[in-house]
Design an enzyme around this catalytic site. Structure first.
Site, short mmCIF file in Angstrom:
data_model
loop_
_atom_site.label_atom_id
_atom_site.label_comp_id
_atom_site.label_asym_id
_atom_site.label_seq_id
_atom_site.Cartn_x
_atom_site.Cartn_y
_atom_site.Cartn_z
N THR A 55 2.08 4.44 13.10
CA THR A 55 1.30 3.37 12.56
C THR A 55 2.26 2.16 12.21
OG1 THR A 55 1.59 4.50 10.43
CG2 THR A 55 -0.34 4.85 11.66
N GLY A 104 0.86 -1.26 -0.04
CA GLY A 104 0.01 -0.12 0.06
C GLY A 104 0.87 1.33 -0.03
N GLY A 158 3.35 -4.33 6.36
CA GLY A 158 2.09 -4.82 6.76
C GLY A 158 2.32 -6.23 7.41
N GLU A 159 2.95 -6.82 6.63
CA GLU A 159 3.06 -8.50 7.06
C GLU A 159 4.26 -8.98 7.55
OE1 GLU A 159 0.36 -10.39 3.54
OE2 GLU A 159 1.12 -8.53 3.05
#
Lengths: 338, 745
Positions: free
Chosen positions: B640, B519, B710-711
């Site tokens: 984040t 993203g 993210g992963e």
């Protein structure tokens, strides 16, 4: 959800009168009591239970059913006291740690705030084949249909008190604690009140797993009575896959009376391993009057699980159940009592 | 800006500001509108409710389906079965250039190919009536015995030729392994798992003048729009997907399922909006999931620990109808040394639904296997597992020599080891205790390819300093709204609160799937390119606040709007056309395979450390603390990013200890299909987690210099837990989850 009649009872007698029309007192009963509703409503949505009338008992005004009273001789807990209400009671935490521990380790705070203790002890099994009506084999739901758990997924199923008809686990935490406290249960029925040893409330599945208790149609649990005063040397040890909001893989509720190392008295309730709240009588007999050591606890635990019947995925519950009992006994022995 | 604390770390080198997520207050106060609540407009027509009747068997045929008791219920509008369902146009599987996550086409025939297949669709005025009616439908089956596991009779092992390119080879593995003085050979396995986002799957479809509006939680709104158009036989321009917020996705909402066209077709047939909310239990079979995998790993090394041979053969559970191969060798072979390599993947076809994305779908199982084997090799060598990684640290691929754009693996190990206190570890298994509790320390490598996809963003900058970023991307909780705003603000010399970001709408400039941790790298790069184009109007840099009005006046404009079109390194401009049509260029984007065509390897790395405590009697496993150090290029927002890493490690820990879908082998059915019995980690399981973000600069990967995070946090955790369990007990558990019975005395 199917339409049903909702009745709000204002007193216990009225509730009993409404519910006594059922042909049975069990999962198939046409009239069901609703306390917190945390099991009943769930099972109604799943169509496992389909009562035509739901009698709300939380509206009963009888003060005694909503209250906890304690004297030197007994502790009396109204059946409409919520799990949350009892485990928040500081004097209970001091005098009956076993009760507090078994409650706060059960469910979640939200469920504990809703669930009433009378309904808690009647909590139904989490067996997936019982809870999912798309399975056609479940002797508890459809008598005589068979048991899919015997050759199905059964990691969470019982190893004690099973039959060839049913291996569904009794899932509750509080009931084993009541067993260890020698509790009695007061029941109101159509023809009056009676008192039952708590350990006789539930029935082994044997050939009739759909008949889960010795209650007759309309009978309503009014109160739990724990005789003999405070039991400060008592605890509940729950072993589970995750730390919160999980049913027991095995649990042990123990209340003992020590004279040095010698067990003057010992009472043990087991959860997570049996079809009913399990009283470990064999273990108690072996331990009473003996020195409590890891070796004596082990021997007693081995004896208790001598008759365990295991299936493909739940054999681990035998060593786990034994060791949970041993651990609970050693930890209750080591407790600092104020 | 708020306080600097663990959740909001102070920016180090190459990091942006740790600002709070822009939608966070609205989210926690319940103000956001999710798909199943839309349209929120009170004047909108109330949708009919659809409820599925699903199969109670995994394999067989419907002999008879009696819907009459449901038809006559008050409030039931229509009951569809395979005999009267609305027609849909089949679209190919996503991996074959189409738009659908499986090709089952429910309600087109009586055959049953997996548990929980849709057999009827009830449409009623209310959800409760529809659900009630579903229980009244009586189905008579002809049942056949399903092949439900890899070991079941009837399960078929296949090896499609298309997999050859994913299988890595180097040197003569057999000879190298034979001659290696120190060897490890072991079989590892991972269970079926389901995403279980808290927001349930849902679709709401409404038609107006031949145009279709869809509200559905999606990780890829462009794909959903094109897919729905294809299956309902209308022009893509006539479909509008609206989905501004997603309440968790984890891969389950990645591609359109068969449900969308069913609901849209019913809405067209009945000329009323129709909504379907899938129940928690039905969500286990009406979407994709993580299927079981098995791995046979061989490692050979010299006495100093240098890898000489790496062999890896895997088996992956599949449906009969679609192949979703993981074949994670592109990742595992980019980790260590220069061994001879031989790999092979086998697809096991059985009577199960089609599998698909679930967090780190490739890396979690494959790296669990490799990192467990590495720990076993360290034990065999009597070597510290960190030193084993150091000896085998590399700067280029052992397969084809491609270099890494950057690789900070050992920096991560050293920082995490120091923070964790690894030096206090006694390597002897079972040697560390605290009373009745056995203590184990374990570590493992996290590695994740830096995936990127084409993306197009539009930015409009007004003379008053307001900016609008528009892109058909999605935010399912990662913080994408926030970081895109930060990237735009940085490029345009604005404060983040001056930038509005709009996403989750298929009419916006197209963005890729929110998947593969791509993203920020992809959407963010498009945003960066758009800011560059705006800056070009002002001679290369945006005017500072005090000069902005004058600068716009000089151009004679009130606002400037530009498109940023991001094409990932090594891709042709035509990928933008694929993007506009919601297609995923899978063939040229094989995971971890960027080394083809002379393109360097792009990876983010990390090192994860876990402490476990296991009771000597009852053997339950607790994780009191975890430490992860990660290096992933520029960090746009350390707050984040911290949440992403932490969430990944929690998920990884749960996948090691808790998460598994139980399958009734005889019946081929998922049994624990609810959140009571399918165990995800709860707060009480979540330990102290220390996240270290190791500064790393990489100008090559993309215009922003960011890698996907993210992963990444998920990837090494399961192996680190398993390695810690071994250290605590001396028992090596090679099949997840590590349930207490596997280490019972």
């Amino acid at each position: 959800m199917r339409p049903f009649l909702y009745e709000a009872a204002i007193d216990a007698a009225a509730a009993v009168a409404l519910a006594s029309v059922s042909a049975t007192a069990h999962v198939t009963a046409d009239v069901q009591y609703k306390g917190g509703g945390t099991t009943l409503i769930d099972l109604m949505k799943l169509e496992v239970m389909q009562p035509s009338t739901v009698v709300d008992i939380t509206t009963i005004r009888d003060e005694a059913m909503h209250r906890v009273t304690s004297t030197n001789d007994e502790l009396r807990i109204g059946s409409l006291v919520s799990m949350g209400q009892l485990h928040a009671d500081k004097s209970i935490a001091r005098d009956y740690p076993i009760l507090t521990e078994s409650l706060w380790q059960a469910a979640s705070q939200q469920l504990r705030n809703m669930a009433r203790l009378g309904g808690n002890v009647l909590q139904r099994t989490r067996c997936s084949y019982f809870r999912d009506t798309s399975y056609l084999q479940c002797n508890k739901r459809i008598p005589g249909s068979g048991c899919a758990a015997l050759d199905g997924t059964n990691r969470g199923h019982a190893v004690l008190g099973t039959s060839e008809q049913c291996i569904a686990l009794y899932p509750g935490d509080w009931a084993p604690a009541l067993i260890a406290l020698d509790a009695k249960v007061e029941i109101l029925g159509k023809i009056g009140k009676r008192t039952l040893e708590f350990e006789h409330l539930h029935r082994l599945p044997a050939a009739t797993p759909h008949v889960e208790t010795n209650l007759v149609p309309g009978e309503l649990i009014i109160a739990f009575v724990i005789p003999g005063g405070p039991r400060r040397r008592s605890l509940y040890r729950k072993i589970r896959d995750r730390q919160s909001y999980a049913f027991a893989n095995a649990s042990a509720a123990v209340a003992i009376d020590l004279d040095g190392d010698i067990l003057r008295d010992v009472r043990i309730g087991l959860g997570g391993v049996a079809t009913i709240p399990w009283r470990a009588r064999r273990a108690e007999v072996m331990l009473r009057g003996e020195r409590l050591t890891e070796a004596s606890a082990n021997a007693a635990a081995n004896a208790e699980f001598d008759d365990a019947q295991t299936r493909k995925q739940n054999a681990y519950k035998v060593p786990l159940g034994r060791q949970t009992m041993v651990r609970a006994l050693l930890e209750v022995q080591a407790m600092e009592i104020s | 800006m708020g306080q600097i604390n663990a959740a909001s770390p102070a920016p180090l080198a190459n990091m942006g500001e740790p600002i709070r997520r822009t939608e966070s207050i609205a989210k926690v106060t319940g103000k956001l509108i999710y798909a199943a609540d839309a349209p929120a407009d009170a004047s909108a027509e109330k949708p009919l409710q659809a409820y599925f009747v699903t199969s109670a068997i995994a394999c067989g045929t419907v002999l008879e389906i009696d819907t009459r008791p449901a038809d006559v219920l008050h409030g039931v509008v229509k009951v569809y079965t395979h005999l009267n369902a609305p027609q849909r146009v089949a679209t190919p599987y996503t991996q074959k250039g189409g738009y659908v996550s499986d090709t089952s086409m429910p309600l087109t025939g009586p055959e049953i190919r997996n548990d929980g297949q849709i057999l009827a669709m009830i449409i009623a005025e209310t959800y409760e009536v529809a659900r009630d009616a579903s229980y009244q439908v009586k189905v008579r089956y002809a049942e056949t015995v399903p092949a439900s596991t890899m070991e079941s009779p009837g399960a078929e092992v296949t090896h499609p030729q298309a997999l050859d390119e994913k299988e890595k080879k180097a040197g003569d593995f057999k000879a190298a392994y034979r001659d290696a003085p120190v060897k490890v050979a072991a079989v590892y396995s991972t269970p079926a798992q389901h995403q279980n986002a808290i927001e349930l799957y849902s679709t709401t479809a409404s038609w107006s003048n031949g145009e279709l509006t869809i509200y559905e939680p999606s990780q890829f709104v462009i794909e959903l729009a094109y897919g729905a158009a294809a299956m309902t036989g209308i022009e893509p321009s006539a479909v509008h997907v609206k989905n501004p917020y997603v309440g968790g996705a984890f891969g389950g909402k990645g591609f359109m399922t068969q449900r969308t066209a069913l609901i849209a077709s019913a809405a067209r047939d009945l000329n009323r909006p129709v909504r379907n909310v899938v129940t928690r239990a039905q969500g286990f079979t009406l979407a994709t999931y993580r299927a079981e995998t098995q791995h046979h790993v061989h490692l050979g090394a010299d006495h100093e620990g240098r890898l000489l041979a790496y062999g890896h053969e895997s088996w992956e559970m599949q449906s009969r109808r679609d192949d979703y191969p993981l074949a994670g060798f592109g990742v595992t072979t980019a980790m260590y040394g220069k061994p001879a390599i031989e790999t092979r993947v086998n697809l096991v076809k059985a009577d199960r639904q089609t599998s698909g994305f679930m967090r780190a779908p490739v890396e979690m199982p494959y790296m669990y296997a490799l990192e467990s084997a590495m720990d076993e090799l360290a034990v065999a060598l009597k070597m510290d597992p960190i030193e084993l990684r150091r000896v085998n640290d590399i700067t280029k691929s052992p397969v084809d020599g491609a270099r890494f754009t950057s690789r900070s693996l050992m920096q991560c190990y050293d920082a995490a080891a120091a923070s964790f206190g690894w030096s206090k570890r006694n390597p002897e298994p079972g040697s560390m205790r605290d009373g009745d509790w056995l203590i184990g320390y374990g570590c493992a490598t996290a590695g994740y390819p830096t995936h990127m996809a084409p993306a197009i963003a539009r930015i409009t900058l007004h003379a008053n300093g307001d900016a609008l970023v528009e892109i058909a991307g999605q935010d399912s909780g990662q913080g994408t709204y926030t970081v895109l705003g930060q990237i735009a603000a940085r490029g345009l010399l604005l404060r983040p609160e001056q930038v509005s970001v709009v996403m989750g709408d298929s009419k916006l400039p197209p963005g890729p799937a929110s998947s593969n941790s791509l993203g920020t790298a992809s959407l963010g790069s498009a945003v960066k390119l758009a800011t560059d184009k705006i800056c070009a109007h002002f001679g290369g840099s945006a005017p500072p606040e005090e000069d902005r009005k004058a600068a716009f006046a000089k151009l004679g404009l009130d606002e400037i709007s530009e498109l940023g079109e991001f094409i990932p390194l090594g891709k042709r401009p035509e990928v933008l056309d694929k993007l506009r049509k919601g297609q995923v260029p899978f063939a040229s984007q094989a995971r971890g395979d960027q080394s083809a065509n002379g393109i360097p390897l792009m990876f983010a790395f990390g090192a994860e450390f876990v402490e476990v405590r296991i009771h000597r009697l009852t053997r339950e496993i607790r994780v009191p603390r975890m430490t992860g150090a990660f290096a992933a290029g520029r960090i746009v927002n350390p707050r984040t990013a911290h949440s992403q890493y932490m969430g990944g490690m929690i998920w990884g820990m749960a996948s090691a200890l808790l998460e598994a879908t139980e399958i009734d082998e005889k019946r081929g059915r998922y049994v624990n299909d609810n959140l009571g019995e399918y165990l995800v980690a709860v707060n009480a399981d979540i330990p102290k987690i220390d996240i270290l973000m190791i500064p790393e600069v990489d100008h090559e990967v993309n215009p922003l210099g960011v890698k996907g995070i993210g992963e990444l946090g998920i990837v090494g955790t399961a192996a680190a837990v398993a390695n810690a369990v071994y250290h605590a007990t001396g028992k090596r558990v090679r099949d997840l989850p590590i349930a207490m019975e596997k280490i019972m005395n």
